[in-house]
Design a protein around this motif. Structure first.
Motif, PDB file in Angstrom:
ATOM      1  N   SER A 199       0.857  -1.142  -0.074  1.00  0.00           N
ATOM      2  CA  SER A 199       0.088  -0.132   0.004  1.00  0.00           C
ATOM      3  C   SER A 199       0.866   1.152  -0.213  1.00  0.00           C
ATOM      4  O   SER A 199       0.452   2.177  -0.529  1.00  0.00           O
ATOM      5  N   SER A 200       2.051   1.164   0.570  1.00  0.00           N
ATOM      6  CA  SER A 200       2.708   2.614   0.648  1.00  0.00           C
ATOM      7  C   SER A 200       3.900   2.435  -0.289  1.00  0.00           C
ATOM      8  O   SER A 200       4.294   3.270  -1.043  1.00  0.00           O
ATOM      9  N   HIS A 201       4.706   1.386  -0.591  1.00  0.00           N
ATOM     10  CA  HIS A 201       5.862   1.088  -1.387  1.00  0.00           C
ATOM     11  C   HIS A 201       5.316   0.759  -3.084  1.00  0.00           C
ATOM     12  O   HIS A 201       6.393   0.802  -3.773  1.00  0.00           O
ATOM     13  N   ASP A 205      -0.126   2.416  -9.681  1.00  0.00           N
ATOM     14  CA  ASP A 205       0.410   1.517 -10.867  1.00  0.00           C
ATOM     15  C   ASP A 205       1.210   2.324 -11.952  1.00  0.00           C
ATOM     16  O   ASP A 205       0.981   2.271 -13.026  1.00  0.00           O
ATOM     17  N   SER A 206       2.362   2.678 -11.421  1.00  0.00           N
ATOM     18  CA  SER A 206       3.053   3.322 -12.060  1.00  0.00           C
ATOM     19  C   SER A 206       4.856   3.074 -11.768  1.00  0.00           C
ATOM     20  O   SER A 206       5.052   2.677 -10.589  1.00  0.00           O
ATOM     21  N   GLU A 207       5.614   3.514 -12.569  1.00  0.00           N
ATOM     22  CA  GLU A 207       7.161   3.156 -12.221  1.00  0.00           C
ATOM     23  C   GLU A 207       7.643   3.989 -11.049  1.00  0.00           C
ATOM     24  O   GLU A 207       8.192   3.415 -10.133  1.00  0.00           O
ATOM     25  N   SER A 208       7.103   5.265 -10.977  1.00  0.00           N
ATOM     26  CA  SER A 208       7.803   6.191  -9.836  1.00  0.00           C
ATOM     27  C   SER A 208       6.944   5.751  -8.288  1.00  0.00           C
ATOM     28  O   SER A 208       7.777   5.990  -7.482  1.00  0.00           O
ATOM     29  N   SER A 209       5.829   5.281  -8.639  1.00  0.00           N
ATOM     30  CA  SER A 209       5.062   4.936  -7.151  1.00  0.00           C
ATOM     31  C   SER A 209       5.645   3.266  -6.870  1.00  0.00           C
ATOM     32  O   SER A 209       4.781   2.880  -5.647  1.00  0.00           O
ATOM     33  N   CYS A 210       6.463   2.755  -7.679  1.00  0.00           N
ATOM     34  CA  CYS A 210       6.429   1.264  -7.390  1.00  0.00           C
ATOM     35  C   CYS A 210       7.783   0.832  -7.250  1.00  0.00           C
ATOM     36  O   CYS A 210       8.031  -0.335  -7.706  1.00  0.00           O
ATOM     37  N   GLN A 211       8.554   1.640  -6.769  1.00  0.00           N
ATOM     38  CA  GLN A 211      10.185   1.037  -6.895  1.00  0.00           C
ATOM     39  C   GLN A 211      11.067   1.679  -5.573  1.00  0.00           C
ATOM     40  O   GLN A 211      11.988   2.254  -5.531  1.00  0.00           O
ATOM     41  N   ALA A 212      10.409   1.426  -4.518  1.00  0.00           N
ATOM     42  CA  ALA A 212      10.630   1.514  -3.256  1.00  0.00           C
ATOM     43  C   ALA A 212      12.056   1.029  -2.783  1.00  0.00           C
ATOM     44  O   ALA A 212      12.774   1.370  -1.962  1.00  0.00           O
ATOM     45  N   ASP A 213      12.577  -0.091  -3.239  1.00  0.00           N
ATOM     46  CA  ASP A 213      13.793  -0.814  -2.957  1.00  0.00           C
ATOM     47  C   ASP A 213      14.913  -0.370  -3.994  1.00  0.00           C
ATOM     48  O   ASP A 213      14.641  -0.088  -5.144  1.00  0.00           O
ATOM     49  N   CYS A 214      16.074  -0.240  -3.487  1.00  0.00           N
ATOM     50  CA  CYS A 214      17.287   0.053  -4.337  1.00  0.00           C
ATOM     51  C   CYS A 214      18.167  -0.950  -4.909  1.00  0.00           C
ATOM     52  O   CYS A 214      18.889  -0.961  -5.990  1.00  0.00           O
ATOM     53  N   VAL A 215      17.634  -2.360  -4.530  1.00  0.00           N
ATOM     54  CA  VAL A 215      18.386  -3.539  -5.189  1.00  0.00           C
ATOM     55  C   VAL A 215      17.536  -4.477  -5.806  1.00  0.00           C
ATOM     56  O   VAL A 215      17.850  -4.820  -7.102  1.00  0.00           O
ATOM     57  N   SER A 216      16.277  -4.969  -5.309  1.00  0.00           N
ATOM     58  CA  SER A 216      15.584  -5.955  -5.889  1.00  0.00           C
ATOM     59  C   SER A 216      13.947  -5.946  -5.685  1.00  0.00           C
ATOM     60  O   SER A 216      13.610  -4.794  -4.916  1.00  0.00           O
ATOM     61  N   ARG A 218      10.646  -6.773  -4.124  1.00  0.00           N
ATOM     62  CA  ARG A 218      10.572  -7.515  -2.817  1.00  0.00           C
ATOM     63  C   ARG A 218       8.979  -7.626  -2.576  1.00  0.00           C
ATOM     64  O   ARG A 218       8.252  -6.988  -2.985  1.00  0.00           O
ATOM     65  N   CYS A 219       8.833  -8.751  -1.599  1.00  0.00           N
ATOM     66  CA  CYS A 219       7.341  -8.818  -1.059  1.00  0.00           C
ATOM     67  C   CYS A 219       7.499  -9.139   0.298  1.00  0.00           C
ATOM     68  O   CYS A 219       8.581  -9.787   0.797  1.00  0.00           O
ATOM     69  N   CYS A 224       3.913  -6.273  -2.322  1.00  0.00           N
ATOM     70  CA  CYS A 224       5.007  -6.407  -3.306  1.00  0.00           C
ATOM     71  C   CYS A 224       5.236  -5.123  -3.779  1.00  0.00           C
ATOM     72  O   CYS A 224       4.330  -4.174  -3.936  1.00  0.00           O
ATOM     73  N   TRP A 225       6.670  -4.839  -4.157  1.00  0.00           N
ATOM     74  CA  TRP A 225       6.699  -3.709  -4.906  1.00  0.00           C
ATOM     75  C   TRP A 225       8.209  -3.987  -5.558  1.00  0.00           C
ATOM     76  O   TRP A 225       9.095  -4.642  -5.455  1.00  0.00           O
TER      77      TRP A 225
END
Length: 260
Positions: A199-201, A205-216, A218-219, A224-225
């Motif tokens: 809900s936060s990470h 439904d967009s690239e900028s709103s769903c890339q909270a991790d800097c490596v991989s 995750r779920c 998931c994000w």
């Protein structure tokens, strides 16, 4: 938000996460208390067909074989935990106590109100996202789906990301962010492998709103994000991180055979 449904041979089966009311994934009122269906006793689908159909995997002991007798370890409801899912034999004296209202674990329910003509039409999406003959998880706690020509796979916490693709432990080729696919949106990938967006990470439904991790990608139990691949050495952990569940793209299981 934490549910995933699939039309399976005319029956609508839905997975919901821990903390959600089972009746809510179907859109039923909180007071709903009509017939509850065991996934072990479907006349149209086997237990494994239902469990894999909603993007989950069978519990190794509570659902040890694809049969009614081997997949009904609970006496109240169909349940799921981090080890997998299983059905119910409905044997508790008052099994209605908790079947539609149990929130202590994730589970799977049949939503008869979502069946029929409208549901059949919606099922086309689920069929499109179904595993192909080649886009298939290579480990027990994984689930793969061919989505617009890309093979995306979910794996559980503790598993090597590269293992779900069948790669060697030393594999270290390109890692794909689910937020940056040219063929699918983040939500399409996440829901396509039977999971739900954090809900936060992964708030939109967009690239900028769903890339909270800097490596991989995750779920966790909240969803998931994706990743923006911004860590200085992002290759450290992308294919070898075992501290959390995640989603990877397996290009080795794509191609002509997978598309067909």
């Amino acid at each position: 938000g934490d549910g995933y449904c699939a039309m399976l041979n005319g029956e609508c089966w839905c997975y919901y996460g821990s903390g959600s009311l089972p009746n809510s994934v179907c859109g039923y009122a909180a007071s709903y208390d009509e017939e509850y269906y065991s996934l072990a006793r479907s006349s149209a689908n086997s237990p494994f067909e239902i469990i894999y159909g909603v993007g989950q995997f069978p519990h190794s002991s509570h659902c040890s074989a694809d049969s009614e007798s081997s997949c009904q370890a609970d006496c109240v409801s169909n349940r799921c935990d981090f080890e997998g899912c299983w059905g119910t034999d409905r044997s508790c004296p008052d099994y209605s106590d908790g079947d539609w209202t149990r929130t202590g674990s994730a589970g799977i329910v049949r939503c008869v109100t979502l069946e029929g003509d409208a549901a059949t039409a919606a099922a086309t999406v689920a069929v499109t996202a179904a595993p192909s003959s080649t886009c298939v998880a290579q480990i027990g706690d994984g689930y793969c789906a061919l989505l617009n020509g890309e093979c995306w796979c979910y794996y559980g916490s503790g598993s090597l990301p590269n293992s779900v693709c069948g790669y060697a432990a030393s594999y270290d080729e390109e890692y794909y962010s689910l937020a940056r696919s040219s063929a699918n949106s983040p939500f399409e990938i996440i829901y396509g492998v039977g999971q739900f967006p954090h809900s936060s990470h992964c708030s939109a439904d967009s690239e900028s709103s769903c890339q909270a991790d800097c490596v991989s990608n995750r779920c966790d139990f909240e969803g998931c994000w994706g990743t923006d691949r911004s860590c200085p050495d992002y290759s450290d952990g992308d294919w070898t991180r075992t501290g959390s569940a995640g989603i990877v793209r397996c290009v080795n299981m794509e191609g002509d055979a997978a598309t067909a």
